[in-house]
Design a protein around this motif. Structure first.
Motif, mmCIF file in Angstrom:
data_model
loop_
_atom_site.group_PDB
_atom_site.id
_atom_site.type_symbol
_atom_site.label_atom_id
_atom_site.label_comp_id
_atom_site.label_asym_id
_atom_site.label_seq_id
_atom_site.Cartn_x
_atom_site.Cartn_y
_atom_site.Cartn_z
ATOM 1 N N ASP A 53 0.817 -1.216 0.000
ATOM 2 C CA ASP A 53 0.000 0.000 0.000
ATOM 3 C C ASP A 53 0.847 1.260 0.000
ATOM 4 O OD1 ASP A 53 -2.253 -1.516 -0.015
ATOM 5 O OD2 ASP A 53 -2.612 -1.385 2.156
ATOM 6 N N PRO A 149 -4.828 0.741 -16.635
ATOM 7 C CA PRO A 149 -4.964 -0.524 -15.913
ATOM 8 C C PRO A 149 -4.597 -1.716 -16.786
ATOM 9 C CG PRO A 149 -6.885 0.865 -15.556
ATOM 10 C CD PRO A 149 -6.061 1.529 -16.612
ATOM 11 N N LEU A 153 -7.979 -6.031 -15.714
ATOM 12 C CA LEU A 153 -8.697 -5.060 -14.889
ATOM 13 C C LEU A 153 -9.536 -4.124 -15.764
ATOM 14 C CD1 LEU A 153 -9.354 -3.828 -12.173
ATOM 15 C CD2 LEU A 153 -7.230 -2.494 -12.307
ATOM 16 N N SER A 206 -15.342 1.295 -11.472
ATOM 17 C CA SER A 206 -14.749 1.093 -10.151
ATOM 18 C C SER A 206 -15.780 1.291 -9.053
ATOM 19 C CB SER A 206 -13.574 2.071 -9.959
ATOM 20 O OG SER A 206 -13.001 1.937 -8.679
ATOM 21 N N SER A 209 -18.323 -1.763 -9.277
ATOM 22 C CA SER A 209 -17.773 -3.109 -9.178
ATOM 23 C C SER A 209 -17.937 -3.668 -7.767
ATOM 24 C CB SER A 209 -16.288 -3.100 -9.550
ATOM 25 O OG SER A 209 -15.708 -4.367 -9.337
ATOM 26 N N ALA A 211 -15.819 -5.840 -6.666
ATOM 27 C CA ALA A 211 -14.467 -6.197 -6.235
ATOM 28 C C ALA A 211 -13.974 -5.210 -5.178
ATOM 29 C CB ALA A 211 -13.522 -6.193 -7.433
ATOM 30 N N ARG A 213 -11.809 -2.411 -3.298
ATOM 31 C CA ARG A 213 -11.220 -1.179 -3.831
ATOM 32 C C ARG A 213 -9.725 -1.372 -4.094
ATOM 33 N NH1 ARG A 213 -11.876 4.609 -3.390
ATOM 34 N NH2 ARG A 213 -9.891 5.666 -3.081
ATOM 35 N N HIS A 214 -9.307 -1.053 -5.303
ATOM 36 C CA HIS A 214 -7.906 -1.154 -5.681
ATOM 37 C C HIS A 214 -7.153 0.042 -5.106
ATOM 38 C CE1 HIS A 214 -4.305 -1.604 -8.191
ATOM 39 N NE2 HIS A 214 -4.751 -2.804 -8.541
ATOM 40 N N HIS A 215 -5.939 -0.202 -4.610
ATOM 41 C CA HIS A 215 -5.230 0.890 -3.937
ATOM 42 C C HIS A 215 -4.667 1.913 -4.914
ATOM 43 C CE1 HIS A 215 -1.802 -1.606 -5.072
ATOM 44 N NE2 HIS A 215 -1.022 -0.570 -4.846
ATOM 45 N N TYR A 217 -5.830 1.857 -8.764
ATOM 46 C CA TYR A 217 -6.845 2.073 -9.791
ATOM 47 C C TYR A 217 -8.225 2.081 -9.150
ATOM 48 C CZ TYR A 217 -2.944 0.918 -12.859
ATOM 49 O OH TYR A 217 -1.743 0.906 -13.507
ATOM 50 N N ASN A 218 -8.612 3.234 -8.632
ATOM 51 C CA ASN A 218 -9.906 3.366 -7.962
ATOM 52 C C ASN A 218 -10.638 4.592 -8.502
ATOM 53 O OD1 ASN A 218 -8.946 5.727 -6.340
ATOM 54 N ND2 ASN A 218 -7.615 4.162 -5.426
#
Length: 607
Positions: A53, A149, A153, A206, A209, A211, A213-215, A217-218
């Motif tokens: 992160d 991305p 993704l 995003s 979704s 899924a 949360r992408h750190h 690509y959000n």
């Protein structure tokens, strides 16, 4: 050369044995270990639990976190300036309050709207006087450079958007858009959607979704990328920059409506209107000739459509833009950016895109030039009922000539026009002024509601049922807004006002929301309008001390109010706007129930 704010370099990098000094990630620097420079996460951080992160690379001496922190501070300063000037309606200073570095990027210009919601009508008010608490707002003056991305993704984000974006607002043909979005070409390639539109779709994907949360690509990062690309896209050479620019502006406006941020939402809605009018999308198939763009946004004439589907997308783009414009009239009370009396609208009512798809093979284009009006011909007579278009599509509808336009999008456009007209009329005229115009609009509203198809007529198409539900609610809210200022002087208006509110409750009771992951954000505004009716009635009953004698009526009103609140609770998690109004309504309802006396109003806290 146009710069995009996703880099077009590959999404993976080979290891580098001799990483240049100062290029290691921030985490490896702090831990004083060797970094291989892999992006988005280096090998050292991948192997260390919790370190991924914090794997960030400095950009011009500052990390992404440092840049975002500085942007947040500058945005807070700008917010303070706007809120301080909210009481001075004469002007809002337009300038660039941010140090733009080399000056390559312009700040988003803030239009002359205060960041507030329009005052409510009737006995109670649920309109917030300031912003809804939302995730950090982004500005186009901040610079965020990301690699696009990875392919997998990208596919997930595009599919999440196309599968779950149930709002009105996406007017492009979805299968064609998906194919172009997933092409293995660099970001910004002309065969793919424009950078701003693709970023906006990633942003919504995003958000929608399931899924985690992408750190990197959000939605916050994609919002910044959308804002950074949207202005320069129009100055580029992308073959679809106009249509994709309108689509991106619409997606941004609806995003801000969902978050409850009127300043940004109205700005992007107005930008979409300016683009649509400049491209003459309001004059498709019109006999009128416009040599110069209305707002001068486009320096060159808009090229003719290549086939029927492309023209159909343009028709639907205009009506979608009009609907979103009218959403903001209802949500904020701001004047419409499309004055119907001054802006001739000859574009035919929209059809479902599949109708245009079936006409692609037999389309021949002869479009608007300074010497000839548009004369596009279809193999199928899609618009035979249109007749002579010289009178204007909207003008004919408002005159009671509802002869065509029976697609889901057309019904929605008509309902939004009626709501805008009702709001505009109710704010301009007193009880005794222009009775003829009032009666005409009232009759038109009643006829339109009776003309709407029943849910059973739509078969099993879920999207059509959702659109019809929004259309019906818009129309009943228009009736409420039209009659609200007459309920104390006219028994007829009072009856129509209450009947419209109960009709919305009936719609909710007959709708199965179990398969609805979200609802169109405008429903938060419309449901609040209906709740105000019931709270006003309950408040009046308590004021006159008639609750004990009218127990059944009191219970009916309470049941109606709780039905709407229960539905708002269901969807509040997906929309800060709905959550805000749910909280305000519940607060007023609780105060009314606990005190036994009517609340003065539903006054939000100052943010």
């Amino acid at each position: 050369m146009t710069q995009n704010f996703f880099t077009s370099s590959p999404t993976s990098h080979s290891p580098r044995s001799n990483l240049p000094r100062g290029k290691a990630c921030m985490s490896c620097r702090r831990r004083k270990i060797k970094c291989d420079g892999r992006k988005p996460i280096c090998s050292q951080c991948l192997r260390s639990p919790g370190a991924s992160d914090d794997c960030e690379y400095p950009l011009e001496g500052r990390s992404r976190t440092q840049q975002l922190e500085e942007t947040i501070k500058k945005l807070h300063t700008r917010i303070g300036e706007l809120e301080a000037s909210a009481n001075d309606q004469s002007s809002i200073l337009l300038h660039e309050p941010y140090d733009g570095g080399d000056g390559a990027f312009m700040a988003v210009e803030i239009p002359q709207y205060t960041d507030s919601w329009a005052p409510s009508y009737g006995d109670v008010s649920t309109s917030p006087s300031s912003r809804v608490n939302t995730p950090t707002s982004a500005s186009s003056s901040s610079t965020l450079v990301l690699e696009e991305p990875p392919a997998e993704l990208t596919k997930q984000l595009v599919d999440a958007f196309l599968d779950n974006f149930t709002h009105v607002g996406f007017f492009l043909e979805s299968s064609s858009f998906r194919r172009s979005a997933l092409l293995a070409f660099p970001f910004g390639h002309y065969d793919r959607p424009s950078p701003a539109l693709l970023s906006a779709v990633y942003m919504w994907g995003s958000r929608l979704s399931q899924a985690p949360r992408h750190h990197v690509y959000n939605e916050d990062a994609f919002l910044v990328c959308t804002l950074q690309n949207i202005h320069q896209d129009l100055g580029g050479n992308h073959p679809h920059r106009v249509m994709h620019g309108i689509q991106a502006e619409i997606l941004l406006s609806l995003y801000y409506l969902t978050l409850g941020r009127p300043v940004e939402g109205i700005y992007h809605s107005s930008a979409a209107v300016s683009l649509a009018i400049s491209a003459n999308l309001h004059l498709i198939k019109s006999a009128q000739i416009t040599v110069q763009p209305a707002f001068g946004v486009l320096e060159t004439p808009f090229s003719p459509p290549a086939h029927a589907l492309e023209e159909g997308e343009r028709i639907n783009a205009f009506w979608t833009t009009l609907i979103v414009n009218n959403y903001w009239v209802a949500a904020h009370g701001s004047p419409s950016a499309i004055p119907y009396h001054d802006t001739p609208i000859d574009t035919p009512w929209p059809h479902n895109l599949q109708d245009y798809v079936s006409s692609v093979g037999s389309f021949s284009a002869s479009y608007s030039t300074p010497d000839a009006p548009p004369m596009s011909e279809y193999g199928q007579p899609l618009f035979d009922a249109m007749g002579d278009s010289s009178g204007g599509t909207v003008a004919k509808f408002l005159a009671g000539l509802n002869l065509d336009g029976f697609s889901e999008l057309a019904y929605l456009a008509k309902a939004s026009i009626l709501l805008e007209r009702a709001i505009t009329f109710s704010t301009r005229y007193s009880d005794h002024e222009d009775a003829t115009a009032f009666n005409s609009l009232d009759v038109l509203l009643e006829q339109f509601i009776l003309s709407l198809p029943l849910g059973l007529e739509l078969g099993g198409v879920e999207s059509n049922k959702r659109s019809l539900m929004v259309t019906q609610t818009l129309a009943h809210a228009a009736t409420i807004r039209l009659h609200a200022h007459r309920i104390h002087t006219s028994n007829v208006s009072r009856s129509r006002y209450l009947a419209a509110a109960r009709a919305v409750v009936d719609i909710i009771n007959t709708t199965d929301f179990s398969n609805w992951p979200q609802v169109d954000p405008i429903l938060g505004i419309l449901w609040t309008t209906v709740c105000e009716v019931f709270i006003g009635e309950l408040s009046s009953m308590q004021s006159f001390g008639v609750v004990g004698r009218l127990t059944q009526q009191h219970e009916d009103l309470t049941s109606c109010l709780e039905t709407i609140l229960s539905t708002m609770r269901t969807f509040a998690g997906a929309s800060p706007l709905i959550e805000y109004f749910r909280t305000r309504i519940e607060g007023a309802y609780s105060a009314l129930t606990n005190s036994g006396s009517p609340p003065r109003n539903i006054t939000p806290p100052a943010y």
